[in-house]
Design a protein around this motif. Structure first.
Motif, PDB file in Angstrom:
ATOM      1  N   TYR A   1     -10.709   6.141   2.665  1.00  0.00           N
ATOM      2  CA  TYR A   1     -10.146   4.920   2.081  1.00  0.00           C
ATOM      3  C   TYR A   1     -11.185   4.074   1.344  1.00  0.00           C
ATOM      4  CZ  TYR A   1      -6.294   6.127   5.173  1.00  0.00           C
ATOM      5  OH  TYR A   1      -5.269   6.783   5.801  1.00  0.00           O
TER       6      TYR A   1
ATOM      7  N   LEU B   1      -2.243  -1.330   4.579  1.00  0.00           N
ATOM      8  CA  LEU B   1      -3.570  -0.876   4.206  1.00  0.00           C
ATOM      9  C   LEU B   1      -4.274  -0.256   5.416  1.00  0.00           C
ATOM     10  CD1 LEU B   1      -5.353  -1.057   1.613  1.00  0.00           C
ATOM     11  CD2 LEU B   1      -6.348  -3.133   2.596  1.00  0.00           C
TER      12      LEU B   1
ATOM     13  N   ILE C   1      -4.663   1.908  -1.253  1.00  0.00           N
ATOM     14  CA  ILE C   1      -4.245   0.741  -2.012  1.00  0.00           C
ATOM     15  C   ILE C   1      -3.569   1.156  -3.316  1.00  0.00           C
ATOM     16  CG2 ILE C   1      -6.370   0.392  -3.335  1.00  0.00           C
ATOM     17  CD1 ILE C   1      -6.039  -2.650  -2.433  1.00  0.00           C
TER      18      ILE C   1
ATOM     19  N   GLU D   1      -0.957  -3.744  -5.712  1.00  0.00           N
ATOM     20  CA  GLU D   1      -1.643  -4.558  -4.716  1.00  0.00           C
ATOM     21  C   GLU D   1      -2.907  -5.195  -5.293  1.00  0.00           C
ATOM     22  OE1 GLU D   1      -2.330  -4.085   0.095  1.00  0.00           O
ATOM     23  OE2 GLU D   1      -2.158  -2.300  -1.163  1.00  0.00           O
TER      24      GLU D   1
ATOM     25  N   SER E   1       0.836  -1.193   0.000  1.00  0.00           N
ATOM     26  CA  SER E   1       0.000   0.000   0.000  1.00  0.00           C
ATOM     27  C   SER E   1       0.877   1.251   0.000  1.00  0.00           C
ATOM     28  CB  SER E   1      -0.906   0.013   1.235  1.00  0.00           C
ATOM     29  OG  SER E   1      -1.789  -1.076   1.237  1.00  0.00           O
TER      30      SER E   1
END
Length: 372
Positions: free
Chosen positions: A79, A72, A36, A40, A30
């Protein structure tokens, strides 16, 4: 005994197509702010095709619980776009998407916390089994801190639901915060959160209540909740297998869909002289006696390992083998066992394509002792 190709329906209503899970693994892929990356997403897409479910590497539920750079995060709604991409990437390959959530507690690195002091149940540094310090001394959490962290797990569960995941796994293993509250080594408190086994379980009990409250409020579809634990610690005092039997008894009475034992090898024996007749996994499976499905893990590399593990568990989690052999499940399903990667992992990573952060991490990992 079950076979790896059998489907299964969990208590929550989630169905998986087989008994093979991708084990949660740290990859450091990350961005440093917890969002992210394309690398990934591609990593998970390549390995999700074939398994019944993917359990992601950990996502921290609050900034102060970040364990390392490249981890992460699910600590804020910012997010959600990236997490939504992750869930859909895994599900598009036909696997269930389970997000592992955690707080690192005293195992957080100073770099991850920008120099701030880590927190834990008590102001006791983590130690290796040889008694040497494994981390800096953390700050003991106040009751308000504890309540805030418990609430953060509930909020993380809400975000996982909104992002489209099929479930969350609570990371109560590998020396991180949830385990720190249950461990007599890291928890020396004298209030309602420490002391006896019952009091050291209080944090877990309240955490589960927060998570399931979020499920009840926000889930508009079946949503799974699992729990991972380490059965023993190498320190004195530390969690013993008898402590874990107590923990399992408590967890078996909850709404959890499964329990997931963290082991370096699925046939590993206990440290206790009282439990040497069979493996830890076998003791736990017999003790559970069908009260909860059990996921076993550790050293699964071939068909014989899958068969051996599933003698004492309902599911087999596969980690390092999928790292170096992304199409391993397809080889298993089609009988191409001879094509499975058999080299030592330290050698196999040299001819497997990884991005630079993951490659560097794996090189360092295989040069150091594992964290159980």
């Amino acid at each position: 005994m079950v076979t790896y190709d059998e489907a299964f329906k969990f208590k929550s209503g989630i169905t998986v197509k087989n008994r093979l899970f991708m084990s949660p693994m740290t990859t450091l892929q990350s961005f440093f702010d917890g969002t992210i990356t394309t690398d990934e997403l591609n990593y998970y897409a390549e390995r999700a095709n074939g398994v019944g479910a993917v359990i992601t590497g950990v996502a921290n539920v609050e900034d102060g619980g970040k364990g390392w750079e490249g981890e992460l995060s699910i600590a804020d709604d910012v997010y959600l776009p990236g997490l939504t991409k992750l869930a859909s990437t895994i599900k598009n390959q036909g696997a269930r998407a389970i997000l592992q959530i955690f707080d690192a507690g005293r195992m957080s690195t100073p770099e991850a916390l920008n120099g701030k002091q880590a927190v834990s149940a008590s102001a006791v540094a983590a130690q290796h089994g040889n008694g040497k310090a494994k981390s800096a001394v953390p700050r003991e959490m106040t009751v308000d801190d504890i309540h805030a962290t418990i609430a953060a797990f509930g909020e993380a569960t809400r975000r996982a639901i909104q992002a489209g995941f099929d479930g969350v796994e609570l990371h109560g293993a590998n020396l991180y915060l949830i385990q720190q509250f249950f461990s007599p080594h890291s928890n020396r408190r004298t209030d309602e959160y420490g002391g006896s086994r019952e009091k050291r379980y209080t944090f877990i009990k309240e955490l589960l209540a927060s998570v399931f409250a979020a499920v009840d409020q926000y889930a508009d579809r079946p949503f799974l909740v699992g729990y991972r634990f380490s059965p023993e610690e190498f320190t004195e005092p530390g969690i013993t297998l008898d402590d874990t039997f107590y923990l399992v008894d408590q967890l078996a009475e909850t709404r959890l869909d499964y329990l997931h034992v963290s082991l370096s090898n699925y046939d590993r024996k206990s440290r206790s002289t009282e439990y040497q007749d069979k493996s830890i996994l076998a003791y736990l499976h017999d003790y559970l006696a069908g009260r909860k499905p059990l996921i076993g893990v550790g050293g699964v590399r071939n068909r014989q390992d899958v068969t051996g593990l599933l003698q004492n568990a309902e599911f087999a989690a596969v980690g390092q083998q999928l790292l170096v052999d992304p199409t391993w499940v397809q080889k298993l399903e089609t009988g191409h066992d001879a094509d499975m990667v058999t080299a030592d992992f330290v050698d196999a990573i040299e001819y497997t394509h990884f991005n630079r952060p993951l490659y560097n991490f794996l090189v360092a990992r295989y040069a150091s002792e594992p964290n159980f």
